[in-house]
Design an enzyme around this catalytic site. Structure first.
Site, PDB file in Angstrom:
ATOM      1  N   PHE A 150       0.838  -1.208  -0.103  1.00  0.00           N
ATOM      2  CA  PHE A 150      -0.108   0.012   0.046  1.00  0.00           C
ATOM      3  C   PHE A 150       0.841   1.088   0.101  1.00  0.00           C
ATOM      4  O   PHE A 150       1.696   1.349   0.934  1.00  0.00           O
ATOM      5  CB  PHE A 150      -0.951   0.218   1.244  1.00  0.00           C
ATOM      6  CG  PHE A 150      -1.822   1.008   1.061  1.00  0.00           C
ATOM      7  CD1 PHE A 150      -2.995   1.113   0.233  1.00  0.00           C
ATOM      8  CD2 PHE A 150      -1.460   2.346   1.932  1.00  0.00           C
ATOM      9  CE1 PHE A 150      -3.975   2.406   0.601  1.00  0.00           C
ATOM     10  CE2 PHE A 150      -2.439   3.353   1.662  1.00  0.00           C
ATOM     11  CZ  PHE A 150      -3.569   3.547   1.154  1.00  0.00           C
ATOM     12  N   ASP A 180       9.329   3.108   1.258  1.00  0.00           N
ATOM     13  CA  ASP A 180       8.273   3.617   2.005  1.00  0.00           C
ATOM     14  C   ASP A 180       8.052   3.376   3.510  1.00  0.00           C
ATOM     15  O   ASP A 180       7.732   2.222   3.578  1.00  0.00           O
ATOM     16  CB  ASP A 180       6.962   3.199   1.103  1.00  0.00           C
ATOM     17  CG  ASP A 180       5.707   3.761   1.667  1.00  0.00           C
ATOM     18  OD1 ASP A 180       5.644   4.246   2.558  1.00  0.00           O
ATOM     19  OD2 ASP A 180       4.756   3.468   0.741  1.00  0.00           O
ATOM     20  N   LYS A 211       2.887  10.319   8.311  1.00  0.00           N
ATOM     21  CA  LYS A 211       2.122   9.744   9.747  1.00  0.00           C
ATOM     22  C   LYS A 211       2.853  10.329  10.857  1.00  0.00           C
ATOM     23  O   LYS A 211       2.471  11.454  11.500  1.00  0.00           O
ATOM     24  CB  LYS A 211       2.086   8.474   9.675  1.00  0.00           C
ATOM     25  CG  LYS A 211       1.169   7.728   8.514  1.00  0.00           C
ATOM     26  CD  LYS A 211       0.836   6.410   8.970  1.00  0.00           C
ATOM     27  CE  LYS A 211      -0.269   5.998   7.747  1.00  0.00           C
ATOM     28  NZ  LYS A 211      -1.618   6.365   8.099  1.00  0.00           N
TER      29      LYS A 211
END
Length: 400
Positions: A140, A225, A254
């Protein structure tokens, strides 16, 4: 006649006013303090989601409140037409935590950071005659079209194709499959050090080292990532540091802002100067308030020794969960304060509901996996309350 719960009324307003992309969330939150959070009806929960690994310092942390309040009262926005010191300080601070020379581009989110990384890969590919990108199955990387093209989840990807980038997917953790897929025609390899949305799935030891060697041999860029895994989540500043691997491009978001929206795309060495003036931009990226928040997060993690706390508390937390003998619990996986309960059946949604009833917020991430990503400030004593409650939670989920 009993009074109608405030959450019920707010849920109805939510459903009437917002697009149905999320359904109606099960809890309406009002305020938080540390690792605890309260809903609009006054019920208290231990937050074991942390805003999906975002709330590094928990809720209403004094350092974050002070930094954001001070900055918003001084200068809240400049656009990219002007520079400001918090952005420069944050870039310098991030570079100081890394082990090689690099350059930073600030974004507002992880998806945008991955979009920037993909544009770097595309420009690199065009410059060097390389035409495709490799990513992992079940990965993702975001939901905008570029990031979604890298996302190996057919359930959310297929209805929005075709995509503008040739992306070839390989099984995650299979170094041989990766080696076979990456040739001198490959521009970049996008990998998560641990797959987050797939269920907090770590690769075999040495996988990232092998990926680095494969990219070195073929000239492809290695993009890490770390939207979920960075900023102390696994006990290191960045998860790729567990293997001592330096990527060519690193993406963050985040936990970096502790709740304020900010992301970063960091290019190491030559990858840091692939973009030329005008190649990319962001009106809000790296704005002063978010940069001040991120600096407060980094300073607090260092000052309060939270990396060591994450390592020790996370290991104890995982060991305590693994020691539970329950027919619904197959085990636990992950590292630091980023774990998944692995279930023997597809009961994660029921575990989430049962945990909520017991006063704990967890995330049914996959049918048989429940994500735990509490704030880094969560105490061992607070984590132990969840461990103590977990057998009854599993009983309820198994019998519901």
């Amino acid at each position: 006649m009993s009074q109608r719960p405030a959450s019920e009324a707010l849920s109805e307003r939510f459903e009437a006013a917002l697009m149905p992309t999320y359904g109606v969330p099960p809890v309406a939150l009002a305020r938080g303090a540390g690792a605890k959070i309260w809903d609009v009806d006054g019920r208290e929960y231990l937050d074991l989601i942390g805003g999906i690994a975002v709330s590094s310092l928990g809720h209403a942390h004094p350092a974050l409140v002070e930094a954001v309040s001070r900055q918003v009262a001084t200068l809240a926005h400049t656009s990219n037409l002007f520079l400001h010191e918090p952005e420069v300080l944050l870039a310098e601070r991030l570079l100081g935590l890394l082990s090689a020379p690099a350059r930073v581009f600030f974004t507002n989110s992880g998806t945008e950071a991955n979009e920037a990384a993909l544009k770097i890969a595309i420009k690199y590919g065009k410059t060097n005659g390389r035409g495709y990108v490799v990513a992992a199955e079940n990965a993702f990387h975001g939901r905008t079209l570029g990031a979604l093209s890298l996302t190996g989840k057919p359930s959310i990807r297929d209805q929005f194709g075709p995509f503008p980038v040739d992306v070839r997917f390989v099984p995650y953790g299979d170094a041989d499959a990766l080696k076979n897929a990456v040739t001198e025609d490959c521009a970049a390899v996008f990998l998560e050090p641990t797959q987050g949305e797939a269920g907090v799935v770590p690769p075999p030891d040495g996988y990232f080292t092998a990926a680095r060697e494969i990219c070195d041999a073929t000239g492809a860029l290695l993009v890490a990532d770390e939207i979920q895994s960075a900023i102390g989540r696994t006990g290191h500043w960045f998860a790729h540091q567990h293997e001592g691997v330096v990527p060519d491009v690193l993406t963050l978001a985040k936990g970096l802002g502790g709740g304020m929206p900010i992301g970063a795309c960091i290019g190491f060495g030559p990858a840091g100067t692939i973009f030329a003036k005008g190649d990319h931009g962001s009106t809000f990226g790296g704005n002063p308030v978010s940069a001040a928040a991120a600096l407060a997060v980094l300073d607090t993690i260092e000052k309060d020794g939270l990396l060591e706390h994450v390592r020790t508390a996370g290991a104890r937390f995982a060991e305590s969960i693994a020691a539970i003998d329950h027919p619904l619990l197959a085990g636990v996986r992950g590292r630091g304060l980023w774990l998944a309960l692995v279930l023997t059946g597809d009961r994660s949604a029921r575990v989430q509901v049962a945990a909520q009833r017991a006063g704990f917020l967890v995330n049914a991430l996959q049918p048989a996996a429940v994500r735990l990503a509490p704030p880094l400030v969560t105490t061992s004593e607070q984590l132990a309350t969840f461990v103590a409650a977990l057998p009854a939670i599993l009983d309820e989920a198994a019998n519901d």
